[in-house]
Motif scaffolding. Sequence first.
Motif: not given
Length: 420
Positions: A127-128, A290, A373, A376
């Motif tokens: 999870t982020r 982003d 995530e 990223r």
Amino acid sequence: MAQAWLGRIVERRIRKKGIDLTELTFFPESARLPLLRRGVDPVPELAELRARCPVERLDLPMGLAAHLVTGYEQARAVLADRDSYSNDIRHLFGDAGPGSTADVGGLGFTDPPLHTRLRKLVAPEFTRRRLDRLEPTVEAIVTRRLDELAAAGSPADLAEHVSWRVPMDVICGLLGLDDADHEAFVRLGTKRFDATGGAAAALGAVSEQKRILLDVVARQRTAPGHGLIGRVLQAEGDALSDDDLAGLVDGIVTGGYETTASSLSLGTMVLLRDPAHAALVREGSPAEIDGLVEELLRYLSVVQVAFPRFAKQDLELSGCPVRRGDLVAVSLSGADRDPAWAGPQPDRFQPDRSPAGGHLAFGHGMHRCVGAELARMELRITLPALFRRFPDLALAVPEETLPWRGLSFVHGVEELPVSF
């Protein structure tokens, strides 16, 4: 001609014995289109096919009826449909040897309820919020690898010193794998996605990596490590078999390494095409970085085809009849270049493109990449750090002479020589 002759032999054997992809030592011509590229771009024939028919039937020599999905809307619908399709591919392999149930595992090839159970074990780690705590570790890894690139001297291979190493360091640290295993995973990562030798060669790499991970799990069952493997073993105990856990970890290692490594190399190459883009990644705000990363993910779509789906019943997909048992292959690179979704000039890299999100580079639905995530984060940290550390970074060879992968499910280059 030789492949056509071999295809007829394989097809006759399949009719007698049933499908066994471990015997397929070449990749059929009719299935190559979604894997072909010219540099970073899918070949024009893929766009022509999408414009003509976003769902196209393919006749494969192995006796499988297959349908290639290239349209964004159709691709998203297939990936989101957990009721009409199965991801279980065990019926395509023999009972023993490479490709058996013991060798084909991981989230991408399992259905509920096993998929649900396995994903619940690892999803909280990606999870982020949880990954924010990992950010200083990733930054330290990136700094160390950039130091090594500098020490290598200009010109040097960015792929060898940075692109391959950063994601492998990160994923192995997260899982609690020993440094001694890194080299083997780097070596096997590319082999398992190479389609030039058919399924047999790729499955050999899958089997070898699975054996390494089975040994890791067996060791950590006795002495759990500090990473995810050790935590899962402590939480689940004997309720989770070594084979299931090794298959789960295999998918995380593969998904967390090869795809990010390719995105780092190809992303660097794309950014070096335009000084304005290089300046943006070096000086841009977090929001601008982003957006740039999201557009790189869409534009590159290094994972070319999603995990295969098999129809559970007869159905119709965009006017194309699909029969029970048919294979449905989703072209992620084709869908992400669909102008009906991406907008005008989908074959151009535009960091301010709208929509910035919604691409299918990580898949979609139940089987969307659990490490999205993390990937990223690695791109957001590594690319700006690289361009700030080396403001005069440049390709050391012409782009067209790079050693591109010719036929791989994960597109990329074998090396990326840069000067600085």
